[in-house]
Each structure stands twice: as structure tokens, then as C-alpha cells.
Enzyme design. Structure first.
Site, mmCIF file in Angstrom:
data_model
loop_
_atom_site.group_PDB
_atom_site.id
_atom_site.type_symbol
_atom_site.label_atom_id
_atom_site.label_comp_id
_atom_site.label_asym_id
_atom_site.label_seq_id
_atom_site.Cartn_x
_atom_site.Cartn_y
_atom_site.Cartn_z
ATOM 1 N N SER A 123 0.760 -1.168 0.009
ATOM 2 C CA SER A 123 -0.016 0.089 0.140
ATOM 3 C C SER A 123 0.992 1.208 -0.175
ATOM 4 C CB SER A 123 -0.958 -0.039 1.118
ATOM 5 O OG SER A 123 -1.932 0.916 0.978
ATOM 6 N N ASP A 164 -9.748 -3.443 -5.543
ATOM 7 C CA ASP A 164 -9.363 -2.826 -4.404
ATOM 8 C C ASP A 164 -9.920 -1.352 -4.747
ATOM 9 O OD1 ASP A 164 -7.746 -1.517 -2.835
ATOM 10 O OD2 ASP A 164 -5.776 -2.279 -3.022
ATOM 11 N N HIS A 175 -8.399 -4.881 -0.935
ATOM 12 C CA HIS A 175 -7.147 -4.325 -0.524
ATOM 13 C C HIS A 175 -6.369 -5.243 0.126
ATOM 14 C CE1 HIS A 175 -4.522 -0.840 -0.061
ATOM 15 N NE2 HIS A 175 -4.078 -1.056 1.223
#
Length: 780
Positions: free
Chosen positions: A631, A717, A752
Site C-alpha cells: 500500500s 481494491d 485491498h
């Protein structure tokens, strides 16, 4: 590698111009953003096929690592029952089940606070299954829970499910007395739904078109969802709306917040006793819908830009608000504010400190119970829990009572006074210094993580977690009472009682591994903490490969924690190193603020400094250091590869935020406006635009000998869109000396966090670790 190297997918270059602040960027791969395009889907499928073909020889190693994770995990397991009201709640996991089963049993002795003993595979007397997530997930490729709320009276359960991975949930309600699913069903909600204490109403949040939580509704159980009442709407695109109950369950609290400031408004639940209108409300996306007229009390206005949390409470018979805030205190302080002062300007507030500002201690939260304040804080990089008796808070307002001597011996050393006692004493005035200092549970390891699991208002125990890099997660119950009562010390705190330590199978022994804190020094002289984990039997004179990890954003700290899957790398001789770079929160608020916005590049240069430092150690093989992050940590991976690709033998970037400037220039994207508080607003500011352009991984690729790269993403995501790593990989292959070593994997039914369910997640971890093992030289 296979004998015949397969050809990697080549994305056509179709430049799309983007112009801001007199600068034009021709983006060759922006066309990959069209998620529904058959050509894009075909390209992603080709990337997945290439990823499998180019790693076909690793399949046996993947299976071995997956088997190691599975064999070390107690598949049939359970949580420690937690008491709420007349029930003990717990979860079970069963062999072959990817998700949890939520259960409860009735309390048989109201005076007993020792949890019942639950055995795998054996039901307790009166045990009820509230929700079997394994059964619920059977019809879906992806399944994740959002909310899970049992009413205080135990009569109803509300929960929400995401079956696509896009973090949009459907709420359902169950009558726990009959076991019947009610007709109430609310779709397209966000996280955080909960029942009111009497189970008559449901509070929930919806998101706007950019995925920002912005509206809070209430739903009366049994009524059609079309009549749900809008309680509040947050119109500022830079603020995230949240809802919760106060600790004493008497107030509804709404928070509008970002990383730099917040605004709380509170309302007595008694004001929600009426029924919503029978007229259907506007759709959640309809701006015409107006909130109900309710007597909200704003605590501190957003105009004062104070980051704070609130808890209403009664102190010495008077109404106060407990504020955990950063006014004149970057690391936070805890203060009392008379409830009648709510809404005043910050300069006019009368605040009385309970925990004063400190340069060394970061206050993260403070929650009251009937007898104590439960404080989550950070000192010397590690999270701890402190308990302060409510009597000390009363004494601040009403003056000290006669001291009550302790009736128990706590000489075992398991409880310790806090480090900032002198400052607390000075702030307390007439209050007893020993009470205000509070007590912290002390543990034997230097590097550990301790946090609050539950602090129910009326419960005479506080449940805390404990873990470290080598200690599996533990659950402790800490007894609490009035100071000096039987079984407690002068702070009203008893000795922690170990309720559970997670079982690790396969003969795991913590003494087979060592943990070390090292420090690297950057060019500007900043000392960066580094956590190092390795097998104890590694020869320190023989250089070993290193997997170096970091995150470094949002004030999120990479705290010590146990990982079963990590053992598969450690046991192959890999050293695990965590670089606690600026942008995280390990060393307080200043550590974070010196790694965000116009100091963001400190995060990346810190990481490179740690790598260079590790390379000088005699136990590290400088030619076998891999970089890993996910991320915002994936942004770090991309940035450091552009800075110093020669330092790394491989790079794993999970759901990587590698095209940050493009995303921050598109307010219509999920989260973008909220993210301006972290990165800056390049739409309005040419300076921010140029600064972000200077470090964006996608826009700073160069002809270089990049190491092998594995980028993993998920099609659904909503936090970091799949298009960012897809564009990055396509562009990286045009600049890397060995483009065939750049690989993209896209989970086509995930979010995610990747796919849902523990078995799928273990397989993904095994896939990634096997790929890393190849380049770390431990794939045999």
C-alpha cells in the site's frame, strides 16, 4: 526459471496528456484504468498467466511453504470468551473452514469473571451459534465481514458482508431469541454499523461517490429501510465521518476527522426514541436529503484544528468531557472539559490536565470504565496500556480523599509505575500523585506490543493483548476495582492473568530466535530504529540474506508482532529487518510529521540509509537484501528502487501506491480528497505538484539495472486501484535492463487485503515468499 522463457505481456503505449501548473505529462498507460474494458481484462489475465509461467519451477516450494504455514497453525481453534452483559462471546475456527464461527454461552454466575473453558470441537452447555461465516461465504468468491454488533441486552445481532472486495457492505439483522433472520436489510453501507443498547435501532454509515464515509443514518428495526432517517451529513470532502457509542452507552458520538484535526458532536440516546418519518428518504447519493433536526453538541470546532477524541463522563457529580487531544501537545494530552463549555473557542476553554503533554510519551487513546481510565500510549517505540483510577480524576475536581493503603503485594515486578510521574504530579495539583500516575503492565521483553482488547464500562477487568516478534499473541485479563480493594494495589489494579497464548504447532520454541534493536543514521543525522529478527543458531560471522520491510505513512507504526508465515523465511536463514522510518509513529507525532507532505522523501531516504547500514554488518550479505512493502509501503518500494536499485536483489510491492500524483489529482477517485492531508493537494498547489512529481515512482523511472520486481494487486481494491501497479509494471519493463523479471499478479476476486479466507491468504503468502526465496538464495 523454465528452460524456455515465456514472453511477458507488452502493454501498448497510448499517451494521454495531463496538464497542471503549466506542466504536461504524457501518460502512456492511462488507458489501463478502464476496469470494464475487455482489452484491460485480457491484459490482466495475460499478466497472471505470465506470472504463473515464469514461476512454474517454484510450485513445489510454494506447496512446501503453504504446508509449513498450515502445519504450524492450529486449524481448529477458538478465542477467549469475552463477557458482555449476561453472555460470554467467543469465536471458533474449524479445520477446513476459511472463516470464523461466532458463538456465545450464558453467564451462569454473575459474580464470576473467569471465562469458561472452551474446547475445540466440543460445545458448551447452552452454546449458541450467532453467525457461521463459513456457511455464509459458500456462495461467494470473496467474503468479508464489516460490522458485527450484538445489542447490549443480547437480543439481536446486526452484521454486514462484503461479497465483492470493494468494501461496500450489506447489513442484516437476526433475532437471537428465535434465531430468525429479520426482514431488515440495508445495502451499500460502509464499515461501523451498530445497534443501540436496547436493540430497537441501528446506526449505520454510507459513502459518497468517492468512497468517503459522509452520512450517518438510523434505522428502526422492523421498518422499511426507505424510511431511515439521516442524522448527519459531512459535506467537507476532506473529512471522514464516523459514528460510535460512548463508553457508558449513553451518548451517540459522531466524528468528522482527518489526520490533522477533528470535530465531535454528541447526542444523548434518549433523543433518538422517536420513530423516523414514514416518508421515504432520498437516496444516499442524493444531495437533497437533509439531516434530522437534533440537539447535537459540538465539542471543539473544526475551525480550531485540534485533533481530538471525546468521552462524556461524570466527575465528582458533575458533567465533564474527557478529551484526548493535541492542543499545544503534539504527542497528545488528556484533559477534563466541563460539558457546559462545549462549543467554545479553544482559547476560551477551561481544560484541566489528567495526563499532561510529554516529549517522550505519545498518548493514543483514553477510554473510561466505571473505575479507571484505560490509556493506550507509546513510549520507547512500543505500545503500552496504562490504568489510572477514576478516583484520581475525581480528586482533580473535588480534592483528594484519604488515601487507602494497598491490600495486596505486587512485588513480583509485573506492574510498574509510569515514566512521566513527575509531570503528572505537577499537573495534578492537589490530586494524589501516586493515583494519577497510574499503573502499566510490565513485560520481560524489550520489544513488544501491548494493546487494549476490551474495556467494557461495567466490567471489573480490562482485557489486553500482548505479542512480540517471537512471542505468539497472548490475552491477559487485568482485574480492576477501587484503589486498595482486595486483590488490587494502590491503583486499583490487580496482577495480569494470562488467559491464552496462541498455539504454534511444529515444535516452535521462542528461544530458537533472537530479536535485536539496531540503529541506522541518515545523512541529516537522524537515528532510525531497526528491528532485526533471525534464528539464534545463525553464525554471526557468516553473511545471511535480509528481507527488509517498512511502511512509513499515516502515523502507522510497524510494531513487534508474531507471524507464523515469517517462520518459513527465518528457518531458511533469512534475517527479517523492519526499518522504522519517518512517516510512521514509532517515535511520536514528530516522527510522523517529518515523513509526510513536504517531508515525505525522508521516508525513502531513511529506508535507503537503513539498507546501507545493514550492508555493513558482518552477519548481512549485502548482495542479498530484498525490499518489501504494501500500500503506502508499496510507494516506498517504488521510490527506493528509483533512488538506489543497485542495493536490492528483489522487490515485493503489495497493492503499491506507485502512481500517487495521478491519484491525488483526481478528487473523484476513492479517498483522494481525504488523502490531501497526508500528501498535500497538488490540484491547488504548484509546489505540492512539483514535490510529488519529484518522488512519484511511476514518473521517475529511469534506465537502470532494476532488481526483479513482483507487484501484487486486486481488481476490486478501492484504496489503491489496480491500475497503479498495472501502469507501473508496464512502464518499468521499458526501462529495466531485465524486463522479463518484472511480474504482476492481479487477484480478480479480492480487495485491498487480497483474497478472502485464511487458506487463500496462506497460498498467496506462500507464492510471494517462494518468489522472494529465489532471489534471496534460499529456494532449495
Amino acid at each position: 526459471m523454465t528452460s524456455e522463457q515465456p514472453s511477458y505481456p507488452v502493454a501498448p503505449s497510448r499517451p494521454v496528456e495531463r496538464t497542471f501548473h503549466r506542466h504536461t505529462f504524457a501518460d502512456p498507460y492511462e488507458w489501463l484504468r478502464d476496469k470494464d474494458s475487455p482489452e484491460v481484462r485480457s491484459h490482466l489475465a495475460a499478466e497472471n498467466a505470465y506470472a504463473e509461467a515464469t514461476t512454474e519451477d517454484l510450485a513445489p516450494l510454494r506447496e512446501r511453504i503453504y504446508g509449513e504455514i498450515k502445519d504450524r497453525t492450529l486449524e481448529t481453534d477458538l478465542s477467549v470468551p469475552s463477557r458482555r452483559g449476561d453472555w460470554w462471546y467467543f469465536t471458533r475456527t474449524v479445520e477446513g473452514g476459511a472463516h470464523q464461527i461466532f458463538c456465545r454461552v450464558p453467564v451462569t454466575d454473575p459474580a464470576q469473571w473467569t471465562p469458561p473453558t472452551v474446547e475445540p470441537g466440543t460445545a458448551l452447555d447452552g452454546e449458541q451459534t450467532l453467525l457461521d461465516a463459513n456457511a455464509a461465504s459458500q456462495e461467494h468468491d470473496f467474503y468479508a465481514l464489516g460490522a458485527f454488533s450484538v445489542s447490549e441486552d443480547g437480543s439481536r445481532l446486526a452484521w454486514s458482508e462484503d461479497t465483492a472486495g470493494d468494501e461496500r457492505f450489506t447489513i442484516q439483522v437476526k433475532d437471537l431469541a428465535t434465531g430468525q433472520l429479520l426482514a431488515d436489510r440495508i445495502e451499500q453501507t460502509s464499515y461501523g454499523a451498530f445497534l443501540t443498547p436496547d436493540a430497537s435501532q441501528l446506526i449505520y454509515i454510507v459513502v459518497d461517490e468517492s468512497w468517503r464515509p459522509w452520512r450517518v443514518y438510523r434505522h428502526v428495526i422492523g421498518r422499511d429501510a426507505s424510511s431511515d432517517e439521516l442524522l448527519f451529513q459531512e459535506d467537507d470532502p476532506g473529512l471522514w465521518l464516523g459514528a460510535e457509542l460512548s463508553a457508558d452507552k449513553r451518548w451517540l458520538m459522531l466524528s468528522s476527522s482527518c489526520s490533522e484535526y477533528s470535530e465531535y458532536r454528541i447526542l444523548p440516546l434518549t433523543e433518538l426514541t422517536g420513530s423516523p418519518t414514514d416518508e421515504p428518504v432520498a437516496d444516499a447519493s442524493d444531495d437533497a436529503a437533509g439531516p434530522a433536526s437534533l440537539p447535537w453538541r459540538v465539542m471543539i470546532s473544526r475551525e480550531d484544528r485540534v485533533l481530538h477524541e471525546v468521552e462524556p463522563l461524570t466527575v465528582a457529580g458533575q458533567d465533564y468531557v474527557l478529551l484526548t487531544h493535541d492542543a499545544h501537545a503534539p504527542n497528545g494530552r488528556v484533559s477534563l472539559m466541563p460539558l457546559g463549555h462545549a462549543g467554545r473557542a479553544l482559547a476560551d476553554l477551561e481544560l484541566t490536565d489528567v495526563i499532561p503533554a510529554s516529549e517522550d510519551v505519545r498518548i493514543e487513546s483514553c477510554v473510561p470504565t466505571a473505575t479507571h481510565l484505560v490509556v493506550a500510549l507509546r513510549a520507547d517505540t512500543t505500545p503500552r496500556v496504562r490504568l489510572i483510577p477514576r478516583r484520581a480524576v475525581d480528586e482533580i475536581v473535588a480534592g483528594p480523599r484519604e488515601a487507602v493503603p494497598s491490600t495486596s503485594d505486587t512485588g513480583s515486578g509485573r506492574l510498574a509505575e509510569s515514566d512521566d510521574a513527575a509531570a503528572s504530579s505537577a499537573a495534578a495539583g492537589a490530586a494524589s500523585p501516586s493515583l494519577l500516575d497510574g499503573a502499566e503492565a510490565a513485560f520481560d521483553e524489550e520489544l513488544y506490543t501491548s494493546g487494549v482488547l476490551s474495556a467494557e464500562y461495567e466490567n471489573p477487568v480490562v482485557r489486553v493483548s500482548y505479542t512480540s516478534f517471537v512471542t505468539p499473541p497472548r490475552v491477559y485479563d487485568i482485574p480492576t476495582a477501587e484503589p486498595g480493594e482486595s486483590g488490587t494495589n494502590e491503583y486499583g489494579v490487580g496482577e495480569p492473568v494470562l488467559r491464552r497464548e496462541a498455539t504454534v504447532l511444529g515444535g516452535y520454541r521462542s528461544q530458537d530466535y533472537t530479536v535485536e534493536r539496531d540503529w541506522a543514521v541518515t545523512e541529516d543525522g537522524t537515528r532510525i530504529p531497526v528491528s532485526i529478527v533471525r534464528r539464534a543458531d545463525l553464525d554471526p560471522t557468516r553473511p545471511a540474506p535480509v528481507l527488509q520491510y517498512a511502511y512509513g505513512s499515516y502515523e502507522i507504526s510497524t510494531d513487534p508482532g508474531f507471524s507464523v508465515s515469517r517462520l518459513s523465511l527465518l528457518d531458511r536463514g533469512v534475517i527479517w529487518a523492519v526499518a522504522h522510518v519517518r512517516g510512521g509513529g514509532e517515535l511520536g507525532r514528530g516522527w510522523y510529521e517529518n515523513g509526510k507532505k513536504d517531508t515525505k522523501t525522508n521516508t525513502f531516504t531513511d529506508y535507503v540509509a537503513v539498507t546501507r547500514h545493514l550492508a555493513t554488518r558482518p552477519d548481512v550479505d549485502a548482495q542479498r537484501i530484498a525490499v518489501m512493502g504494501g500500500s503506502a509501503g508499496g510507494l516506498l518500494v517504488g521510490a527506493v528502487l528509483n533512488l538506489a536499485p543497485e542495493l536490492y536483489c528483489a522487490a515485493l510491492a503489495a497493492v503499491p501506491f506507485v502512481d500517487p500524483l495521478t491519484s491525488m489529482l483526481m478528487p473523484e477517485l476513492p479517498l483522494t480528497a481525504l488523502e490531501w492531508e497526508e500528501w498535500g493537494n497538488p490540484v491547488d498547489s504548484a509546489e505540492v505538484y512539483e514535490y510529488m512529481r519529484s518522488y512519484s515512482p511511476y514518473e521517475n523511472l529511469r534506465d537502470a539495472d532494476y532488481p526483479p520486481v513482483l507487484a501484487v494487486t486486486s481488481l476490486n481494491d478501492t484504496r489503491v486501484l489496480y491500475v497503479e501497479p498495472a501502469k507501473w509494471v508496464a512502464a518499468l519493463r521499458t526501462r529495466a535492463r531485465h524486463p522479463e523479471t518484472v511480474v504482476l499478479r492481479c487477484e480478480m476476486a479480492g480487495g485491498h487485503g487480497g483474497p478472502s479466507g485464511r487458506y487463500s491468504q496462506w497460498k498467496d503468502t506462500a507464492w510471494e515468499y517462494a518468489w522472494l526465496a529465489r532471489y534471496l538464495g534460499v529456494a532449495d
